[in-house]
Design an enzyme around this catalytic site. Sequence first.
Site, PDB file in Angstrom:
ATOM      1  N   CYS A 126       0.821  -1.214   0.000  1.00 43.20           N
ATOM      2  CA  CYS A 126       0.000   0.000   0.000  1.00 43.20           C
ATOM      3  C   CYS A 126       0.855   1.265   0.000  1.00 43.20           C
ATOM      4  O   CYS A 126       0.618   2.197  -0.784  1.00 43.20           O
ATOM      5  CB  CYS A 126      -0.954   0.000   1.187  1.00 43.20           C
ATOM      6  SG  CYS A 126      -0.252  -0.591   2.702  1.00 43.20           S
ATOM      7  N   HIS A 235      -2.820   6.158   4.750  1.00 43.56           N
ATOM      8  CA  HIS A 235      -1.388   6.397   4.954  1.00 43.56           C
ATOM      9  C   HIS A 235      -1.018   7.795   4.440  1.00 43.56           C
ATOM     10  O   HIS A 235      -1.509   8.228   3.392  1.00 43.56           O
ATOM     11  CB  HIS A 235      -0.563   5.380   4.179  1.00 43.56           C
ATOM     12  CG  HIS A 235      -0.652   3.967   4.685  1.00 43.56           C
ATOM     13  ND1 HIS A 235      -1.210   3.608   5.906  1.00 43.56           N
ATOM     14  CD2 HIS A 235      -0.244   2.807   4.105  1.00 43.56           C
ATOM     15  CE1 HIS A 235      -1.139   2.302   6.057  1.00 43.56           C
ATOM     16  NE2 HIS A 235      -0.559   1.780   4.987  1.00 43.56           N
TER      17      HIS A 235
END
Length: 332
Positions: A126, A235
């Site tokens: 990711c 994130h």
Amino acid sequence: MKLAIVGVTGLVGQEICRVIEEFNLSFDDLLPVASERSIGKTVELKGKKYSVIGLEEALQRKPDVAIFSAGGATSQEWAPRFAEAGTFVVDNSSAWRMDPTKKLVVPEINAKDLTADDRIIANPNCSTIQMVLAVSQLHRKFNIKRLVISTYQSITGTGVKAVDQYEAEQKGKLVDAPAYPHPIFDNCLPHCDVFLDNDYTKEEMKLVHETRKILGDDSIGITATAIRVPVHGGHSESINIEFEHPFDIEEVVTVLQNTEGVVVQDNPANGEYPMPLMAKGKNDVFVGRIRRDDSIENGLNLWVVADNLRKGAATNAVQIVQHLAKNILVAV
Ligand code: 2RA
């Protein structure tokens, strides 16, 4: 298309279902696959209920495509078996990412390289996906010499256990089997995943190796520090770039605005910049704080945010399936 979702009950598996609904991905049949303890449960998708099955049954039913989000061990053992049976496997684990015979795909960058021979396709990590998508066209235009990356990673990247630990600690309670060695509520942990012999973590070395593979350039200098933060939405990454060639900030902004899958949010004076709370549930990679780094020649700083369960995993995987359905499955 007969589609299997392996690991359908996990955080990413559930997000894959939501993305499939949102994208209205067309399929003739759906095989929701999970571990023994979930067999028999039902999953509802696009107004229809499907019974969760095990891997063996799913293999026997020969799906055209199988999205795996069930951990590296399951992918190592089962992806080759599905591929052998003719399935295109899109794997979210790290099992196949650095295998030289497997492609590591961010659709906007390199889906065009996929062929009918690519039966196991690796979904990058990711924190790699959002970073490499943001810098991909900048690399093409100004040639990246070095990347210094600091990540601030959501607890959802670890999984349900981490969210449970956070929520228990928020109430002043402890969990029996914490996901982290220290409290995560009101705290930051200076690492994601385990430490390696070089004192970096697996997460940090994924950023190094996967970025070079996706951009096809082993000459790029890369160093990373991956931090776990008590955030749900996604994130965040601070990225410092040294280019080979000079640039104008206006050129950089234009390149980012024209990068598919990237949204520029950069008006700090008016409080406009990417934030995980705002990125949650969205499929784009958001870029802001775009500014020159005058401490080095041709230096640039960026702030990059994305929902790690979406573009960092589920959305990227479903986009690969969309590419397969449109460009490859039709011909096999
Ligand atoms: C994490 N990228 O955030 C890793 C795995 N999803 O923990």
